[in-house]
Write a protein that holds these residues in place. Structure first.
Motif, PDB file in Angstrom:
ATOM      1  N   PRO A 111      19.939  -5.772  41.169  1.00 26.94           N
ATOM      2  CA  PRO A 111      18.569  -6.288  41.181  1.00 26.94           C
ATOM      3  C   PRO A 111      17.932  -6.365  39.793  1.00 26.94           C
ATOM      4  O   PRO A 111      16.981  -7.110  39.589  1.00 26.94           O
ATOM      5  CB  PRO A 111      17.805  -5.282  42.039  1.00 26.94           C
TER       6      PRO A 111
ATOM      7  N   SER B  15      20.720  -9.478  36.202  1.00 20.98           N
ATOM      8  CA  SER B  15      20.157  -9.308  37.547  1.00 20.98           C
ATOM      9  C   SER B  15      20.562 -10.488  38.423  1.00 20.98           C
ATOM     10  O   SER B  15      20.654 -11.622  37.954  1.00 20.98           O
ATOM     11  CB  SER B  15      18.639  -9.188  37.470  1.00 20.98           C
ATOM     12  N   GLY B  16      20.831 -10.216  39.679  1.00 23.62           N
ATOM     13  CA  GLY B  16      21.287 -11.244  40.619  1.00 23.62           C
ATOM     14  C   GLY B  16      22.799 -11.313  40.739  1.00 23.62           C
ATOM     15  O   GLY B  16      23.323 -11.988  41.620  1.00 23.62           O
TER      16      GLY B  16
ATOM     17  N   ASN C 249      18.157 -15.789  43.819  1.00 22.08           N
ATOM     18  CA  ASN C 249      17.052 -15.045  44.454  1.00 22.08           C
ATOM     19  C   ASN C 249      16.742 -13.781  43.676  1.00 22.08           C
ATOM     20  O   ASN C 249      17.624 -13.168  43.087  1.00 22.08           O
ATOM     21  CB  ASN C 249      17.414 -14.642  45.884  1.00 22.08           C
ATOM     22  N   LYS C 250      15.457 -13.419  43.714  1.00 22.27           N
ATOM     23  CA  LYS C 250      15.047 -12.188  43.056  1.00 22.27           C
ATOM     24  C   LYS C 250      15.150 -11.052  44.072  1.00 22.27           C
ATOM     25  O   LYS C 250      14.527 -11.102  45.124  1.00 22.27           O
ATOM     26  CB  LYS C 250      13.611 -12.358  42.551  1.00 22.27           C
TER      27      LYS C 250
ATOM     28  N   ASP D  50      10.956  -7.517  43.070  1.00 16.65           N
ATOM     29  CA  ASP D  50       9.808  -8.085  42.383  1.00 16.65           C
ATOM     30  C   ASP D  50       8.635  -7.127  42.559  1.00 16.65           C
ATOM     31  O   ASP D  50       8.084  -7.013  43.655  1.00 16.65           O
ATOM     32  CB  ASP D  50       9.482  -9.463  42.967  1.00 16.65           C
TER      33      ASP D  50
ATOM     34  N   HIS E 214      13.336 -17.033  37.182  1.00 19.78           N
ATOM     35  CA  HIS E 214      12.497 -15.843  37.172  1.00 19.78           C
ATOM     36  C   HIS E 214      12.944 -14.916  36.052  1.00 19.78           C
ATOM     37  O   HIS E 214      14.061 -15.006  35.554  1.00 19.78           O
ATOM     38  CB  HIS E 214      12.544 -15.120  38.514  1.00 19.78           C
ATOM     39  N   SER E 215      12.045 -14.051  35.680  1.00 24.52           N
ATOM     40  CA  SER E 215      12.416 -13.070  34.656  1.00 24.52           C
ATOM     41  C   SER E 215      12.142 -11.689  35.207  1.00 24.52           C
ATOM     42  O   SER E 215      11.383 -11.522  36.146  1.00 24.52           O
ATOM     43  CB  SER E 215      11.605 -13.301  33.386  1.00 24.52           C
ATOM     44  N   ASP E 216      12.767 -10.682  34.622  1.00 25.58           N
ATOM     45  CA  ASP E 216      12.581  -9.313  35.082  1.00 25.58           C
ATOM     46  C   ASP E 216      11.227  -8.748  34.667  1.00 25.58           C
ATOM     47  O   ASP E 216      10.670  -7.911  35.334  1.00 25.58           O
ATOM     48  CB  ASP E 216      13.665  -8.410  34.478  1.00 25.58           C
TER      49      ASP E 216
END
Lengths: 329, 250
Positions: free
Chosen positions: B196, B182-183, B211-212, B215, B246-248
């Motif tokens: 995403p 992701s990202g 950046n996420k 979310d 961050h994590s998914d």
């Protein structure tokens, strides 16, 4: 009230009636595949229709009641049983603490919904408790249920649910001798699916359209909550045109580049770029949810107006059921 | 057959067809066009500012706007018409007369930091070579443009961006990767975009943003929405590492 999952079966997830308000951000609707069965399971315990239920796929799941529970089930994927005795569907079931409920194979369908008074507790994510596995959110920690999971109900606020518990409380499994007449809501031939023409319907050649309505299609093995691949005659366009992606919805029947059909289901993407030959009438989408790989189906042509009328009639009948159930207690 | 209704908004004609019992689609032709997209955004904002009874949500795409609704609420509303389509089309007719090209459209520009190349952009060098550019030239061109979000689709928070410099057009990978982190920022054909979620994918990966993009815990879970503008800002690996991780998972 609490239960423990002993065996999860093939795929068991928490679902409600779906997540409608974030489609613009490409968050799928999700929710119960067979919304009619999920709603009937909820009604049967005095819940509002949109409370969270467990969706079991086929049979083989097992669960233990850690407390006394009042539950109900609907759907044709399994028959619930305790010590070899079948439990009837579509009515409230009082099951005392310490019983093991087994899901036995039901050849009639694919999915079974288990409700509990107050609804199954789960975090509400984006307005819904439905599990969306691809992105890992909703339901029970964003995943399918596994052995050892303990599930509880939310606080019971419905007066009807409270009355049901009082009336059925017992030392052994107990239920009344009536059920919600779900079959009265369904058409007699469950393998005939009514559809209205999709936006790109007229782009297909005459033979394809004839075949679409006269031949049978088979649910392919690689079918899941996102969509069903259908095996059968190929649908060919008169002239191949590239389409730009646009909104699709559960029930949309897309035609791939090679002419194969994909019927979109609850977890489908919000947009797609394949031509859409037809849209399954909402009232018959619940029938599709009970089809298994290898099952055959046929399509029958109706108008958009008729689809809307069928939808409204179904809702009216469901409203009547709510009143009818209350009058029993 | 589907009954097709023709309407005009902002001097651009569109057709209305039924997607399902609870959705209507307004179709503005079949081409990618900034003006058409602007008109759709305009109408989208007008509907949200003055929704009809029973309105649920909209989905904006390249040249369509799909309006989702609760059929029972629409039918029992006071709008004129015998069925949902007639009632909503009547509402749209009235609404469209109020929209002109001078109607102020609210657009947001979002800057997305990207660490290009290295482990984060394994295909950067190959794509630069393919397009006869140095990697620095490739990065400069990619981060110089202002992109337009035409639609969100495919997976939650995935933006279809328009405005890629033609010097950067790159073919899809012959063999899609089984997981793209992701990202990741990628290019496929004439499109550029950001993954995403961790998903399989066939795009050429040229960098990654800290950046996420999506979310599920935010009020607006998707960082981008249709109609937004996007600018990519090159950052170093040190900059990247200074962003919160961050994590998914939820």
């Amino acid at each position: 009230m609490q239960i423990k999952i002993l065996k999860p079966g093939i795929l068991s997830t928490i679902q409600d009636l779906g997540r409608m308000d974030f489609l613009s951000q490409a968050v799928p609707t999700s929710g119960a595949m067979d919304t009619l069965s999920a709603r009937i399971a909820n009604k049967a315990v005095g819940n509002p229709d949109d409370f969270a239920v467990i969706e079991f796929t086929y049979a083989a799941a097992e669960l233990e009641t850690l407390t006394d529970v009042l539950v109900a089930y609907a759907g044709d994927g399994a028959i619930l049983s305790i010590n070899g005795n079948n439990l009837p569907s579509e009515r409230p079931l009082f099951i005392p603490k310490g019983n093991t409920i087994k899901l036995k194979n039901n050849p009639d369908g694919a999915r079974t919904y288990l409700s509990i008074v107050g609804g199954w507790a789960a975090k509400t994510v984006m307005g819904s408790k439905s599990t969306y596995l691809t992105a890992g959110f909703g339901g029970h920690y964003g995943r399918s249920l596994i052995a050892g999971d303990v599930l509880s109900n939310d606080p019971i606020t419905s007066q009807l649910s409270k009355t049901m518990i009082k009336k059925l409380k017992s030392d052994t499994p107990k239920f009344l001798n009536w059920s919600i007449p779900k079959t009265l809501l369904l058409s007699s031939n469950r393998k005939v699916i009514r559809v209205f023409p999709g936006r790109e319907f007229s782009k297909f050649n005459g033979l394809s359209i004839t075949n679409f309505f006269s031949s049978t299609f088979k649910i392919a093995v690689n079918s899941n909550r996102m969509g069903f691949h259908l095996e059968g005659n190929l649908m060919l366009q008169r002239k191949k045109e590239e389409l730009l992606s646009t909104a699709v919805a559960p029930g949309t029947i897309q035609v791939t580049g090679s002419g194969n059909l994909i019927l979109l289901m609850a977890d489908c993407q919000t947009t797609g770029g394949y031509p859409r030959i037809a849209q399954v009438a909402a009232v018959d989408l619940t029938l599709c949810a009970q089809l298994k790989p290898g099952d055959s189906l046929q399509f029958e042509d109706i108008s958009t107006e008729d689809a809307e009328i069928l939808y409204l009639e179904r809702e009216k009948e469901l409203n009547k059921l709510t009143t009818a159930i209350s009058s029993r207690f | 057959m589907n009954e097709i209704t023709q309407l005009v908004v902002d001097q651009i004609g569109f057709e209305v067809y039924q997607l399902s019992e609870s959705a209507l689609t307004l179709e503005f032709g079949n081409k990618i066009d900034v003006e058409i997209s602007r008109t759709i955004s305009n109408l989208n904002q007008a509907i949200q500012a003055q929704p009809f009874i029973g309105y649920r949500t909209t989905v904006q795409a390249y040249c369509t706007l799909t309006v989702f609704y609760d059929p029972i609420l629409v039918l029992t509303s006071k709008l004129n018409g015998n069925n949902c389509v007639e009632k909503i089309v009547g509402y749209l007719k009235l609404l469209s007369t109020k929209i002109t090209s001078t109607t102020k459209l609210i657009t947001t520009t979002i800057t997305i930091p990207v660490c290009y190349g290295g482990d984060f952009g394994p295909d950067l060098e190959e794509m630069a070579t393919l397009n006869q550019l140095t990697t620095n030239e490739f990065i400069a061109l990619h981060s110089a443009a202002k992109y337009k979000v035409y639609m969100i689709g495919f997976v939650p928070g995935f933006a279809y961006l328009g405005g890629l410099n033609e010097k950067l057009f790159s073919p899809r990978k012959a063999q899609p990767r089984s997981t793209i982190v992701s990202g990741s920022v990628g290019i496929a054909g004439r499109q550029t975009g950001i993954y995403p979620l961790n998903t399989p994918g066939g795009w050429q990966i040229i960098g990654r943003t800290p950046n996420k993009l999506f979310d599920s815990k935010c009020i607006q879970p998707s960082l981008l929405k249709a109609g937004d503008s996007v600018i990519f800002k090159p950052i170093t690996i040190d900059d990247f590492n200074s962003y919160p991780k961050h994590s998914d998972a939820d």
